[in-house]
Write a protein that holds these residues in place. Structure first.
Motif, PDB file in Angstrom:
ATOM      1  N   ASN A 263       0.833  -1.210   0.000  1.00  0.00           N
ATOM      2  CA  ASN A 263       0.000   0.000   0.000  1.00  0.00           C
ATOM      3  C   ASN A 263       0.866   1.257   0.000  1.00  0.00           C
ATOM      4  O   ASN A 263       0.493   2.284  -0.563  1.00  0.00           O
ATOM      5  CB  ASN A 263      -0.941   0.011   1.211  1.00  0.00           C
ATOM      6  CG  ASN A 263      -1.985  -1.088   1.122  1.00  0.00           C
ATOM      7  OD1 ASN A 263      -2.155  -1.707   0.074  1.00  0.00           O
ATOM      8  ND2 ASN A 263      -2.661  -1.347   2.219  1.00  0.00           N
TER       9      ASN A 263
ATOM     10  N   GLU B 283       1.967   1.923  -3.589  1.00  0.00           N
ATOM     11  CA  GLU B 283       0.830   2.418  -4.377  1.00  0.00           C
ATOM     12  C   GLU B 283       0.515   3.882  -4.061  1.00  0.00           C
ATOM     13  O   GLU B 283       0.149   4.659  -4.935  1.00  0.00           O
ATOM     14  CB  GLU B 283      -0.405   1.559  -4.074  1.00  0.00           C
ATOM     15  CG  GLU B 283      -1.630   1.970  -4.857  1.00  0.00           C
ATOM     16  CD  GLU B 283      -2.742   0.936  -4.712  1.00  0.00           C
ATOM     17  OE1 GLU B 283      -3.185   0.706  -3.571  1.00  0.00           O
ATOM     18  OE2 GLU B 283      -3.142   0.363  -5.726  1.00  0.00           O
ATOM     19  N   ASN B 284       0.687   4.265  -2.792  1.00  0.00           N
ATOM     20  CA  ASN B 284       0.322   5.620  -2.365  1.00  0.00           C
ATOM     21  C   ASN B 284       1.501   6.569  -2.273  1.00  0.00           C
ATOM     22  O   ASN B 284       1.347   7.709  -1.820  1.00  0.00           O
ATOM     23  CB  ASN B 284      -0.408   5.561  -1.021  1.00  0.00           C
ATOM     24  CG  ASN B 284      -1.768   4.899  -1.190  1.00  0.00           C
ATOM     25  OD1 ASN B 284      -2.546   5.301  -2.042  1.00  0.00           O
ATOM     26  ND2 ASN B 284      -2.020   3.848  -0.429  1.00  0.00           N
TER      27      ASN B 284
ATOM     28  N   THR C 209       3.984   9.418  -3.271  1.00  0.00           N
ATOM     29  CA  THR C 209       3.619  10.607  -4.063  1.00  0.00           C
ATOM     30  C   THR C 209       4.611  10.853  -5.203  1.00  0.00           C
ATOM     31  O   THR C 209       4.560  11.872  -5.866  1.00  0.00           O
ATOM     32  CB  THR C 209       3.531  11.856  -3.170  1.00  0.00           C
ATOM     33  OG1 THR C 209       4.798  12.048  -2.548  1.00  0.00           O
ATOM     34  CG2 THR C 209       2.438  11.699  -2.120  1.00  0.00           C
TER      35      THR C 209
ATOM     36  N   LYS D  18      -2.777  10.851  -6.058  1.00  0.00           N
ATOM     37  CA  LYS D  18      -3.823  10.801  -5.017  1.00  0.00           C
ATOM     38  C   LYS D  18      -5.214  10.739  -5.656  1.00  0.00           C
ATOM     39  O   LYS D  18      -6.093  10.007  -5.196  1.00  0.00           O
ATOM     40  CB  LYS D  18      -3.727  12.027  -4.103  1.00  0.00           C
ATOM     41  CG  LYS D  18      -2.512  11.991  -3.190  1.00  0.00           C
ATOM     42  CD  LYS D  18      -2.441  13.259  -2.343  1.00  0.00           C
ATOM     43  CE  LYS D  18      -1.037  13.474  -1.821  1.00  0.00           C
ATOM     44  NZ  LYS D  18      -0.792  14.814  -1.328  1.00  0.00           N
TER      45      LYS D  18
ATOM     46  N   ASN E 191      -5.793   7.235  -7.312  1.00  0.00           N
ATOM     47  CA  ASN E 191      -5.984   6.208  -6.282  1.00  0.00           C
ATOM     48  C   ASN E 191      -7.307   6.366  -5.531  1.00  0.00           C
ATOM     49  O   ASN E 191      -7.890   5.377  -5.086  1.00  0.00           O
ATOM     50  CB  ASN E 191      -4.813   6.223  -5.286  1.00  0.00           C
ATOM     51  CG  ASN E 191      -3.556   5.572  -5.870  1.00  0.00           C
ATOM     52  OD1 ASN E 191      -3.632   4.902  -6.900  1.00  0.00           O
ATOM     53  ND2 ASN E 191      -2.423   5.762  -5.234  1.00  0.00           N
TER      54      ASN E 191
ATOM     55  N   GLU F 166     -10.568   3.642  -3.819  1.00  0.00           N
ATOM     56  CA  GLU F 166     -10.582   3.481  -2.356  1.00  0.00           C
ATOM     57  C   GLU F 166     -11.621   2.478  -1.877  1.00  0.00           C
ATOM     58  O   GLU F 166     -11.436   1.813  -0.868  1.00  0.00           O
ATOM     59  CB  GLU F 166     -10.818   4.832  -1.667  1.00  0.00           C
ATOM     60  CG  GLU F 166      -9.514   5.491  -1.242  1.00  0.00           C
ATOM     61  CD  GLU F 166      -9.691   6.946  -0.863  1.00  0.00           C
ATOM     62  OE1 GLU F 166     -10.828   7.338  -0.569  1.00  0.00           O
ATOM     63  OE2 GLU F 166      -8.686   7.682  -0.877  1.00  0.00           O
TER      64      GLU F 166
END
Ligand code: CO8
Length: 258
Positions: free
Chosen positions: A92, A95-96, A98, A213, A216, A220
């Protein structure tokens, strides 16, 4: 940054991260996951880095999966906990991140290896790459996000076919189904990654961070699926079929699930 199983080079605002356990085909043991976690955190903070390339050491493998030797004796709770820790520590997080992370798949990308590549923002592969989620052949399911991220990339039907049959697909097939963005000769893979990363570094880092952001955020709702994956992954642990599947791998024989 000094690690036992991870190499990091930074040049012209681009970091090249290489998973370096070639004798084990770069399988992800706990130490490697923890080192990668630390490495990505450090690169996230490093203002001189604007894009990250992730690859495996040697010519044979990107990552051949989670290290089967480490979890073959685990039961249900330990299995679920291992999966949850991996999601939080690494998958995770990537994936997140920046800053864009591009996977350069230079050989086998199997199980946790393909799941790591799918956590990256996009992927390129060399012609010799082979990709797959072989977990059901071990008596377990993908436990590092594969049940959620593969359907996102290739659609539910193709994802289910790959998960249920445990078959490997070639780089060309992976490209045709959108799992990787481009395929090149092994010697050209790094150059392709660098060219793409260079293009990223010419654009606004702030805008790219906001784009990551925003993209993604559209997925969520799948956090529920990730939670369910952890639960069902744990359910497989310690079962007779899990013992047969992992035991067969360690004994270098085919499993018998009759
Ligand atoms: N784990 C541990 N060791 C591995 C792994 C692995 N995943 N893959 C390869 N190795 C080791 C082999 O044991 C071997 O070691 P040794 O020389 O000491 O016997 C060495 O790497 C070289 O491998 P092979 O001799 O098998 O090489 P081949 O060219 O004959 O075969 C393959 C290459 C086809 C890639 C074969 O190694 C293979 O099938 N590997 C396992 C692939 C696999 O099943 N991956 C999925 C693992 S499960 C997983 O990833 C679950 C993810 C979710 C987990 C969440 C919590 C744990």
């Amino acid at each position: 940054m000094e690690y036992n199983n991870v190499l990091v080079e930074i040049e012209d605002k681009v970091a090249l991260v290489t998973i370096n356990r070639p004798k084990q085909l770069n399988a992800l043991n706990a130490e490697t996951i923890s080192e990668l976690s630390n490495c990505f955190e450090t690169l996230e903070q490093n203002k001189s880095v604007r894009a990250i390339l992730l690859t495996g050491s040697g010519e044979k493998s990107f990552v051949a999966g989670a290290d089967i030797k480490e979890f073959a004796s685990f039961g249900k709770e330990q299995g679920a906990e291992l999966s949850r820790r991996g999601h939080n520590q690494l998958f995770n997080k990537v994936e997140n991140l920046t800053k864009p992370v591009i996977a350069l798949i230079n050989g086998f990308a199997l199980g946790g290896g393909l799941e790591l590549a799918m956590s990256c923002h996009y992927r390129f592969a060399s012609e010799n790459a082979k990709l797959g989620l072989p977990e059901v052949g071990l008596g377990v399911i993908p436990g590092y996000g594969g049940t959620q991220r593969l359907p996102q990339l290739v659609g539910k039907g193709r994802a289910m076919e790959m998960i249920f049959t445990a078959k490997m697909v070639s780089a060309k097939e992976a490209c045709e189904m959108g799992l990787v963005n481009d395929v090149v000769a092994p010697d050209d893979l790094l150059e392709l990654g660098k060219k793409s990363a260079k293009a990223i570094t010419r654009n606004s880092g702030n805008a790219i961070a906001e784009a990551i952001k925003a993209v993604n955020a559209g997925y969520e709702f799948q956090n529920h699926g990730l939670e369910k994956e952890i639960e069902h992954f744990g359910n497989c642990f310690g079962t007779p079929e899990f013992k047969e599947g992992t035991g067969a791998f360690l004994e270098k024989r085919k499993p018998n699930f009759d």
